[in-house]
Every structure is written in C-alpha cells, then in structure tokens.
Scaffold this active site. Structure first.
Site, PDB file in Angstrom:
ATOM      1  N   ARG A  43       0.837  -1.200   0.000  1.00 54.75           N
ATOM      2  CA  ARG A  43       0.000   0.000   0.000  1.00 54.75           C
ATOM      3  C   ARG A  43       0.870   1.246   0.000  1.00 54.75           C
ATOM      4  O   ARG A  43       2.039   1.212   0.359  1.00 54.75           O
ATOM      5  CB  ARG A  43      -0.947   0.020   1.195  1.00 54.75           C
ATOM      6  CG  ARG A  43      -0.259   0.044   2.558  1.00 54.75           C
ATOM      7  CD  ARG A  43      -0.136   1.424   3.156  1.00 54.75           C
ATOM      8  NE  ARG A  43       0.750   1.413   4.322  1.00 54.75           N
ATOM      9  CZ  ARG A  43       2.019   1.760   4.293  1.00 54.75           C
ATOM     10  NH1 ARG A  43       2.581   2.134   3.175  1.00 54.75           N
ATOM     11  NH2 ARG A  43       2.761   1.739   5.393  1.00 54.75           N
ATOM     12  N   GLU A  49       0.307   9.997   8.503  1.00 58.17           N
ATOM     13  CA  GLU A  49       1.456   9.182   8.909  1.00 58.17           C
ATOM     14  C   GLU A  49       1.608   9.127  10.424  1.00 58.17           C
ATOM     15  O   GLU A  49       1.520  10.151  11.099  1.00 58.17           O
ATOM     16  CB  GLU A  49       2.726   9.771   8.286  1.00 58.17           C
ATOM     17  CG  GLU A  49       3.607   8.737   7.656  1.00 58.17           C
ATOM     18  CD  GLU A  49       2.874   7.907   6.611  1.00 58.17           C
ATOM     19  OE1 GLU A  49       2.503   6.750   6.927  1.00 58.17           O
ATOM     20  OE2 GLU A  49       2.668   8.389   5.487  1.00 58.17           O
ATOM     21  N   HIS A  50       1.843   7.929  10.940  1.00 63.31           N
ATOM     22  CA  HIS A  50       2.087   7.697  12.378  1.00 63.31           C
ATOM     23  C   HIS A  50       0.898   8.126  13.245  1.00 63.31           C
ATOM     24  O   HIS A  50       1.084   8.610  14.353  1.00 63.31           O
ATOM     25  CB  HIS A  50       3.347   8.440  12.840  1.00 63.31           C
ATOM     26  CG  HIS A  50       4.618   7.803  12.356  1.00 63.31           C
ATOM     27  ND1 HIS A  50       5.150   6.670  12.913  1.00 63.31           N
ATOM     28  CD2 HIS A  50       5.454   8.146  11.346  1.00 63.31           C
ATOM     29  CE1 HIS A  50       6.271   6.346  12.276  1.00 63.31           C
ATOM     30  NE2 HIS A  50       6.464   7.211  11.314  1.00 63.31           N
ATOM     31  N   ASP A  52      -2.259   6.101  12.990  1.00 64.80           N
ATOM     32  CA  ASP A  52      -3.182   4.970  13.160  1.00 64.80           C
ATOM     33  C   ASP A  52      -3.059   4.385  14.561  1.00 64.80           C
ATOM     34  O   ASP A  52      -4.059   4.080  15.217  1.00 64.80           O
ATOM     35  CB  ASP A  52      -2.989   3.897  12.081  1.00 64.80           C
ATOM     36  CG  ASP A  52      -1.567   3.354  11.968  1.00 64.80           C
ATOM     37  OD1 ASP A  52      -0.627   3.993  12.496  1.00 64.80           O
ATOM     38  OD2 ASP A  52      -1.386   2.290  11.336  1.00 64.80           O
ATOM     39  N   SER A 145       4.893  -1.336   2.857  1.00 62.69           N
ATOM     40  CA  SER A 145       4.204  -2.365   3.618  1.00 62.69           C
ATOM     41  C   SER A 145       4.443  -3.788   3.132  1.00 62.69           C
ATOM     42  O   SER A 145       3.541  -4.606   3.157  1.00 62.69           O
ATOM     43  CB  SER A 145       2.707  -2.057   3.609  1.00 62.69           C
ATOM     44  OG  SER A 145       2.064  -2.728   4.623  1.00 62.69           O
ATOM     45  N   SER A 146       5.671  -4.096   2.719  1.00 63.81           N
ATOM     46  CA  SER A 146       5.974  -5.463   2.288  1.00 63.81           C
ATOM     47  C   SER A 146       5.809  -6.455   3.438  1.00 63.81           C
ATOM     48  O   SER A 146       5.282  -7.554   3.254  1.00 63.81           O
ATOM     49  CB  SER A 146       7.395  -5.551   1.721  1.00 63.81           C
ATOM     50  OG  SER A 146       8.345  -5.115   2.669  1.00 63.81           O
ATOM     51  N   ASP A 190      -1.927  -0.845   7.659  1.00 61.68           N
ATOM     52  CA  ASP A 190      -1.373  -1.657   6.573  1.00 61.68           C
ATOM     53  C   ASP A 190      -2.212  -2.909   6.327  1.00 61.68           C
ATOM     54  O   ASP A 190      -2.529  -3.264   5.196  1.00 61.68           O
ATOM     55  CB  ASP A 190       0.070  -2.071   6.895  1.00 61.68           C
ATOM     56  CG  ASP A 190       0.970  -0.871   7.138  1.00 61.68           C
ATOM     57  OD1 ASP A 190       0.543   0.257   6.848  1.00 61.68           O
ATOM     58  OD2 ASP A 190       2.094  -1.065   7.631  1.00 61.68           O
ATOM     59  N   ASN A 233      13.846  -0.886   8.282  1.00 60.83           N
ATOM     60  CA  ASN A 233      13.008  -1.984   8.755  1.00 60.83           C
ATOM     61  C   ASN A 233      12.501  -1.628  10.152  1.00 60.83           C
ATOM     62  O   ASN A 233      13.276  -1.510  11.090  1.00 60.83           O
ATOM     63  CB  ASN A 233      13.826  -3.283   8.786  1.00 60.83           C
ATOM     64  CG  ASN A 233      12.967  -4.481   9.134  1.00 60.83           C
ATOM     65  OD1 ASN A 233      12.184  -4.437  10.080  1.00 60.83           O
ATOM     66  ND2 ASN A 233      13.096  -5.550   8.365  1.00 60.83           N
ATOM     67  N   LYS A 234      11.172  -1.464  10.254  1.00 64.51           N
ATOM     68  CA  LYS A 234      10.569  -1.043  11.534  1.00 64.51           C
ATOM     69  C   LYS A 234      10.962  -1.954  12.699  1.00 64.51           C
ATOM     70  O   LYS A 234      11.164  -1.506  13.814  1.00 64.51           O
ATOM     71  CB  LYS A 234       9.039  -1.069  11.426  1.00 64.51           C
ATOM     72  CG  LYS A 234       8.450   0.113  10.715  1.00 64.51           C
ATOM     73  CD  LYS A 234       6.946   0.125  10.836  1.00 64.51           C
ATOM     74  CE  LYS A 234       6.264  -1.011  10.142  1.00 64.51           C
ATOM     75  NZ  LYS A 234       4.841  -0.761   9.870  1.00 64.51           N
TER      76      LYS A 234
END
Length: 454
Positions: A43, A49-50, A52, A145-146, A190, A233-234
C-alpha cells in the site's frame, strides 16, 4: 464497507504468466503442484502518517505490487517455506511449535506471525501443514508495507488451508495483532488496506470499530511513488517503537486518569473538543524541550520502576528523554489534514489538486520537523519532485528511509519521471542500479484474495 470474506477467483494459469511461472517453480521445488494461490497487496499511504496507532483515521490505497504465495496443504504437520528470491533462505518448522524471534526480523518470521494469529484465533488443534512458495514484488524496507502484506498473505493462506472463513475486517484485526509477535507496535492501517482495498478507490480507514470509506481521487493527477533507496526496517530499529511510546506518554500528562489513556485520540474523546482545540491544549500542557525520564515520573506520580514495568515497552526501556510536545502536535495536526483531504476529495472543488498538494507538503514538513521520521535523502527526493512539477510530495510509510509519494498532473507525468530519474537516480551509481523498480506511477488496486486454478 465490504465485511465479507476475501474473494476466491478461478483463473486460467495460461493467461497469468506470473502464476504459471510460480506453479512451475513450485513443482520443481516440492515435486507436486500447488492447490491454491493467495495474494496480498502492498500500500501507499497518501496522508496520515504515524497516527493509526494513536487511534486516528488514515488515507491509504493498495498498489499493484504484492506478495503472492503458492500453497499445497500437506498431511505432515510441517510448514515448508521457500522464496523465488534466492536471497531469502528456505525455512521449515512444525506447525505445532511456532517460535518467532523478535531480535531477527527475517522474512519467514512475518509469515509465522500470520500463521500463528489465525491458528490462535481458532485454537486449531492439529493445524494443516503446508508447502509454500512466495513471490514478492514490493521493494523491501521501502515503506510500502511489504512486511504487513506478507503477514496478511500468510493469514489468508493459513485460513484457506485449514478450511476456515473470516470476514476481511476480522482478518485485518487478527493480522494487526499478530504482527506484534515480531515486536512492531503498529496501528492497523497496513493490514486493513491490504484486505479492504478495492480497485479504483483510495480508502479512509477508521479504527475502533474498523471501517473503510471510499475516497475518489481527483481526475487530472496521478500518484507517483519514488524510493529513496534508503532501507528502513521497523522491526530492526527502535525509532518506530520510541515514537509509539512518546505518543502513549503524551496521553498521560493532562491530569486525566492516565491509567485508562492509551491513545491520543482517547484524550480528545474524553475532553470532547475538536482537533484544533487539541492543538491549543498541546501548547498549554507541554513544553517543547525534551522530557527527562525523571520529569515523566514526576508528571505521573510514579517511580522509575513503575514507569518501566507498567508503561515502557521492552525495546524502549533504555530511552532517557522523550519529545511529547512535538509528537502530540504532529499527531493532532496530521489527523486534521486527513479529514480535510477526504473532504476536498468528496466536494471536488475546481482547485482540488492544489488544495490536496498543499496538505501533502504540510504533512511532510510535520513528519520532518515534529515527528523527526524523515532523513536527508527523503527530504532531497521531496524537493526534487516538487521542483519538477509535483503539486504535493511527502514521505510515505514509517519514514527514516523508504519512499515518497507525489501528486503529479497527468499531462506532466512523462517529463516528471524523466527529470526525477536524472536528478535523483542517475546522479548516484548505487541508486542507478535500482532505478527500474523505484519510480512508478500507481493507481488504487484491489485487496487480498485467493486464486484457484480453473
């Protein structure tokens, strides 16, 4: 809103080259043919942003890049995972003993999150084993959002292999919770868009309860995604979870019953005021200087030990200062921008594209200055996109790398793409090798589904 189960579509593999190629690779890998295929899209978040995880609505759309998994349920209670990309190593485990290593966000752990979430939801005794071959077209660690698409696809695979059904909303909620097994304290955007997306429309996604509303984007402009080529990477860094924690702490310094306040939206709901009024309250309640851990304890009237055990998450234990003013200011102003963006799309005034572009620019500035989730390359890319004709441009996804999304007038698209390639990608040898998959126009795509060979 579609509250039904994800669609199951019969397909002629001869007309689907990617599925056919995946089937051939599957047979060569496992010696038998897959029984079905599951797909979950990535998506792009247009704005919001930030927020949700703070309880506020966001405005994403699904893209055509996706995770596709070929699946064969098997009698043994073992899951065998393979990837068409040789960089991602094979993995197998017993379905009765799922162990997810939070310290190493490797690809198969995201699959295990979705698997475990569905298994636990149904309390499956003796769940079905599976052979799975995965093919992904979402650039990894790019803010598209992989990882969540993989969690969602794995959830759908597990559901289908075990003969169970759930609505899209239930699946989105399960996959949101189960991604936390890997240590990411996400808010649900996501996973929700991956299941609830529909071709041709972006979605306003609201939480508690989860619901999605169509947002028709204006004619005359396209959205272009550009990858900064800086990977983030989160789950591998603490930036993201520190922001989640700062927002959580900002709910607790207003003198309300802070034990019951988890999200900034809870504070607004309790006070019964508008987002504009919340911004005034932020100015009154917080100081712009960072808060020390001692000051936080004094604010809440608790000991350092209580703060660490009751509020701070495992991976934010060592943080010693927190920026509450900046984070709260970003969240409340960004939440207002999302609602304004949807309103403009609904009312479609003559200057809609200009108005939406202005909101996107304001969003990027707030992400950069108040939330501090940008990076020099993202800022440079946003500037280049605006310089070459984008009406609005901003980072998208968690930030600290990954992609920008820009709104470009349709008649300027071709020159825009040429100029951005020249200015950002061709000026750098490393980016030049990645250029093909990192700059593309996109339109709203459909959500997760299952394919059966016709």
């Amino acid at each position: 809103m579609a509250s039904d189960a994800p669609a199951t579509l019969p397909v002629q593999l001869a007309e689907q080259p990617r599925l056919l190629k995946l089937k051939k690779m599957f047979i060569s890998k496992f010696g038998s043919a897959p029984k079905f295929y599951a797909r979950a899209p990535g998506r792009v978040n247009l704005i919001g942003e930030h927020i949700d995880y703070c309880g506020y609505a966001v405005l994403p759309m699904a893209i055509e890049q996706d995770i596709l998994i070929a699946v064969e349920p098997v009698k043994t209670q073992v899951v065998q995972l393979a990837n068409t990309n040789p960089l991602y190593l094979d993995f197998s485990t017993s379905v009765n003993n799922i162990h997810i290593n939070k310290t190493k966000p490797v690809w198969h752990n995201y699959f295990l999150c979705g698997l475990k979430g569905v298994q636990e939801h149904f309390s499956l005794n003796g769940p079905t084993g599976m052979n799975c071959l995965l093919d992904g077209t979402i650039p990894p660690s790019s803010g598209l959002s992989s990882s969540s698409a993989l969690v969602c696809c794995a959830g759908l695979v597990t559901l289908t292999a075990n003969g169970k059904t759930l609505s899209k909303v239930e699946l989105a909620e399960i996959c949101t919770k189960s991604e936390r097994y890997i240590g990411t304290e996400g808010g649900g955007m996501d996973q929700s868009i991956s299941f609830l997306a529909e071709e041709g429309t972006a979605k306003l996604i609201e939480f508690s309860p989860l619901r999605a509303t169509d947002v028709r984007l204006p004619n005359g402009a396209v959205f272009v995604i550009a990858n900064s080529c800086v990977e983030m990477n989160k789950a591998a860094t603490s930036h993201y979870n520190i922001r989640v924690m700062e927002c959580r702490l900002a709910t607790k310094c207003k003198g309300l019953e802070w034990e019951k306040m988890l999200k900034l939206q809870d504070v607004q709901a309790r006070l019964g005021v508008s987002l504009k009024e919340m911004l005034t309250i932020v100015e009154e309640v917080f100081h712009p200087e960072p808060y020390s851990i001692e000051e936080i304890c004094t604010c809440l009237g608790i000991s350092l030990e209580e703060l660490r055990t009751q509020i701070l998450s495992q991976n934010t234990q060592d943080v010693t200062t927190f920026k509450l003013y900046q984070r709260a200011k970003h969240v409340y102003s960004e939440a207002a921008r999302v609602l304004e963006f949807k309103k403009i799309c609904s009312e479609a005034p003559a200057n809609a594209i200009q108005l939406l572009g202005k909101l996107m620019k304001q969003s990027h500035i707030s992400c950069r200055d108040m939330y501090e989730c940008s990076c020099p390359e993202l800022d440079q890319l946003v500037d280049i996109c605006l310089q070459f004709g984008a009406i609005g441009s901003r980072l998208t996804g968690a930030g600290w790398g990954g992609c920008t999304v820009s709104m470009v007038p349709t008649d300027k698209l071709s020159t825009f793409l040429t100029n951005v390639k020249e200015a950002y990608y061709r000026s750098n040898d490393q980016r030049l090798t990645l250029e093909k998959n990192n700059l593309f126009a996109t339109k709203p795509g459909g959500g997760a589904l299952v394919f059966l060979e016709a």
